[in-house]
Design a protein around this motif. Structure first.
Motif, PDB file in Angstrom:
ATOM      1  N   TRP A 128      71.389  10.545  51.709  1.00 55.28           N
ATOM      2  CA  TRP A 128      71.973  10.268  50.440  1.00 55.28           C
ATOM      3  C   TRP A 128      71.196   9.735  49.465  1.00 55.28           C
ATOM      4  O   TRP A 128      71.925   9.166  48.549  1.00 55.28           O
ATOM      5  CB  TRP A 128      73.324   9.230  51.169  1.00 55.28           C
ATOM      6  N   SER A 129      70.002   9.326  49.890  1.00 57.79           N
ATOM      7  CA  SER A 129      69.129   8.798  48.952  1.00 57.79           C
ATOM      8  C   SER A 129      69.085   9.468  47.421  1.00 57.79           C
ATOM      9  O   SER A 129      68.983  10.560  47.461  1.00 57.79           O
ATOM     10  CB  SER A 129      67.702   8.498  49.328  1.00 57.79           C
ATOM     11  N   GLU A 130      68.900   8.568  46.308  1.00 52.44           N
ATOM     12  CA  GLU A 130      68.957   9.009  45.102  1.00 52.44           C
ATOM     13  C   GLU A 130      67.726   9.860  44.830  1.00 52.44           C
ATOM     14  O   GLU A 130      67.596  10.791  43.832  1.00 52.44           O
ATOM     15  CB  GLU A 130      69.095   7.930  44.086  1.00 52.44           C
ATOM     16  N   ARG A 131      66.815   9.521  45.399  1.00 54.79           N
ATOM     17  CA  ARG A 131      65.296  10.532  45.396  1.00 54.79           C
ATOM     18  C   ARG A 131      65.552  11.796  45.783  1.00 54.79           C
ATOM     19  O   ARG A 131      64.537  12.702  45.358  1.00 54.79           O
ATOM     20  CB  ARG A 131      64.214   9.887  46.322  1.00 54.79           C
ATOM     21  N   TYR A 132      66.610  12.178  46.425  1.00 48.48           N
ATOM     22  CA  TYR A 132      66.726  13.684  46.848  1.00 48.48           C
ATOM     23  C   TYR A 132      67.854  14.383  46.101  1.00 48.48           C
ATOM     24  O   TYR A 132      68.281  15.278  46.422  1.00 48.48           O
ATOM     25  CB  TYR A 132      67.100  13.555  48.465  1.00 48.48           C
ATOM     26  N   LYS A 133      67.899  13.919  44.947  1.00 46.34           N
ATOM     27  CA  LYS A 133      69.057  14.520  44.111  1.00 46.34           C
ATOM     28  C   LYS A 133      68.825  15.947  43.690  1.00 46.34           C
ATOM     29  O   LYS A 133      67.524  16.492  43.459  1.00 46.34           O
ATOM     30  CB  LYS A 133      68.924  13.919  42.688  1.00 46.34           C
ATOM     31  N   ASN A 134      69.758  16.947  44.094  1.00 43.80           N
ATOM     32  CA  ASN A 134      69.556  18.298  43.866  1.00 43.80           C
ATOM     33  C   ASN A 134      68.332  18.965  44.611  1.00 43.80           C
ATOM     34  O   ASN A 134      67.678  20.076  44.425  1.00 43.80           O
ATOM     35  CB  ASN A 134      69.310  18.902  42.573  1.00 43.80           C
ATOM     36  N   ARG A 135      68.041  18.457  45.997  1.00 41.64           N
ATOM     37  CA  ARG A 135      66.779  18.843  46.612  1.00 41.64           C
ATOM     38  C   ARG A 135      67.094  19.300  48.021  1.00 41.64           C
ATOM     39  O   ARG A 135      66.337  19.645  49.093  1.00 41.64           O
ATOM     40  CB  ARG A 135      65.818  17.807  46.736  1.00 41.64           C
ATOM     41  N   VAL A 136      68.530  19.249  48.473  1.00 42.96           N
ATOM     42  CA  VAL A 136      68.974  19.219  49.817  1.00 42.96           C
ATOM     43  C   VAL A 136      69.861  20.590  50.109  1.00 42.96           C
ATOM     44  O   VAL A 136      70.720  20.887  49.378  1.00 42.96           O
ATOM     45  CB  VAL A 136      69.938  17.955  50.407  1.00 42.96           C
ATOM     46  N   LEU A 137      69.491  21.479  51.082  1.00 43.96           N
ATOM     47  CA  LEU A 137      70.200  22.510  51.475  1.00 43.96           C
ATOM     48  C   LEU A 137      70.865  21.987  52.597  1.00 43.96           C
ATOM     49  O   LEU A 137      70.685  21.541  53.759  1.00 43.96           O
ATOM     50  CB  LEU A 137      69.047  23.892  51.822  1.00 43.96           C
ATOM     51  N   LEU A 138      72.361  22.470  52.800  1.00 46.41           N
ATOM     52  CA  LEU A 138      73.087  22.508  53.801  1.00 46.41           C
ATOM     53  C   LEU A 138      73.534  23.760  54.499  1.00 46.41           C
ATOM     54  O   LEU A 138      73.957  24.740  53.911  1.00 46.41           O
ATOM     55  CB  LEU A 138      74.410  21.805  53.519  1.00 46.41           C
TER      56      LEU A 138
END
Length: 360
Positions: free
Chosen positions: A165-175
């Protein structure tokens, strides 16, 4: 004339002898085929066994194997339930074993016909979905965790699921596209169980999950490992086996299981009640339980073997890979999915669907 007649009779006798021999061989082959049960139909996940193992099994056992595949537990369940095709051996995951058992789709195992059960790791026996392993034999196991690119993400920052949930991972996570897995990891981040059946807890998890959306680049299926291998995502929530496959294609990738726990999944060998070649099914289970065979299979598949004796035959670098063979302290925090009834299955699916719609 007499000599000609004797020659003719000798020819007739030879022909009769040859016909008798051919009849005997045909009868013997038919009897052997009948004893061996003809062809074993093995219903498994795609690319989930070393093909040479099936070839070797056919040579050593005399059985033939018709290898058919499915891409989801639900698809496998439906085909076996419909009964249109005979399946002699199948590989459902943990919760699906419980569902199939409840539906009366599985044959109770005759333990006297099983060998190599002592080779299995007791950690994966007597699980809640099949106490006593009366219907299932562990095959492979793994975890749900975080696959990440070491060049772009510090693995030390991923000790908890909440790190996603960290802001540093904005638009960087695949689920991975799975209601139980994504809601499960959210529940774990809140100190709850992956099998939580409390409306308030599920609502709270759904609320927290919705706040993850800015960080989510995509929700995908089997193609997730390819995307990560190609560098199209920096982090991904996925399964250990899929992670292993991606890491083999991209050395910058690594996999970790957060310290607040995760899912332990188990794929299992079962014999459907409708199986027509049960002896052949037992023969293949026993063959797969051989340490040398199980080790060879694990090397090919890349997933963690449930066979303790096979694990001891694996290369040291594989045995010591804590991402895929975690320490006991990590194993103790893993939870196996329970089979939900229709009500809770729908609740989880609806909550996840609402989350996905927020991405569209």
């Amino acid at each position: 004339m007499k000599k000609l007649m004797m020659t003719f009779l000798a020819i007739l006798a030879l022909i009769a002898a040859l016909l008798l021999l051919e009849w005997g061989l045909t009868a013997s082959r038919a009897q052997h085929s009948s004893q061996k049960g003809d062809t074993l139909t093995f219903y498994n996940w795609g690319d989930y066994i070393d093909p040479s193992i099936l070839t070797d099994f056919e040579k050593t056992s005399g059985y033939k194997v018709d290898y058919q595949t499915f891409d989801s537990n639900e698809a496998m369940y439906t085909k076996i339930q419909q009964g249109g095709t005979n399946y002699d051996l199948a590989v459902p995951s943990d919760y699906m074993v419980a569902k199939m058992k409840k539906a009366g789709l599985l044959a109770k195992l005759d333990k006297s016909k099983l060998t190599g059960m002592d080779n299995l790791n007791k950690q994966f026996l007597n699980q809640s979905f099949d106490r006593g392993n009366h219907y299932s034999v562990p095959y492979f196991w793994g975890t749900l965790g975080i696959l990440y690119n070491r060049q772009k993400v510090n693995g030390a920052d991923l000790k908890s699921w909440s790190a996603l949930w960290s802001e540093r991972y904005k638009n960087r996570v695949l689920l991975v596209d799975s209601a139980r897995d994504i809601l499960g990891m959210t529940l774990l981040s809140q100190g709850k169980s992956v099998n939580d059946q409390n409306k308030a807890d599920l609502a709270a998890a759904q609320g927290k999950l919705s706040s993850l959306m800015p960080n989510v680049k995509a929700i995908v299926g089997d193609e997730l490992k390819l995307y990560m291998a190609q560098g199209e995502g920096d982090l991904a929530v996925t399964y250990s086996g899929e992670a292993k496959n991606a890491i083999e294609k991209n050395g910058d990738l690594a996999y970790t299981v957060p310290e607040d726990g995760s899912n332990l999944w188990l794929d299992n060998l079962v014999i459907p009640k409708s199986a027509k070649h049960k002896q052949a099914a037992y023969a293949l289970i026993n063959y797969l339980n051989r340490p040398d065979v199980a080790a060879k299979n694990a090397q090919y598949i890349g997933y963690a073997t449930a066979n303790r004796a096979a694990y001891e035959k694996l290369p040291k670098n594989v045995q010591n890979d804590r991402a895929f063979y975690p320490k006991q302290s990590v194993l103790d925090k893993l939870q196996v999915y329970q089979n939900f009834d229709q009500y809770w299955t729908q609740k989880y699916n609806d909550a996840f669907l609402e989350f996905k719609l927020g991405k569209s």
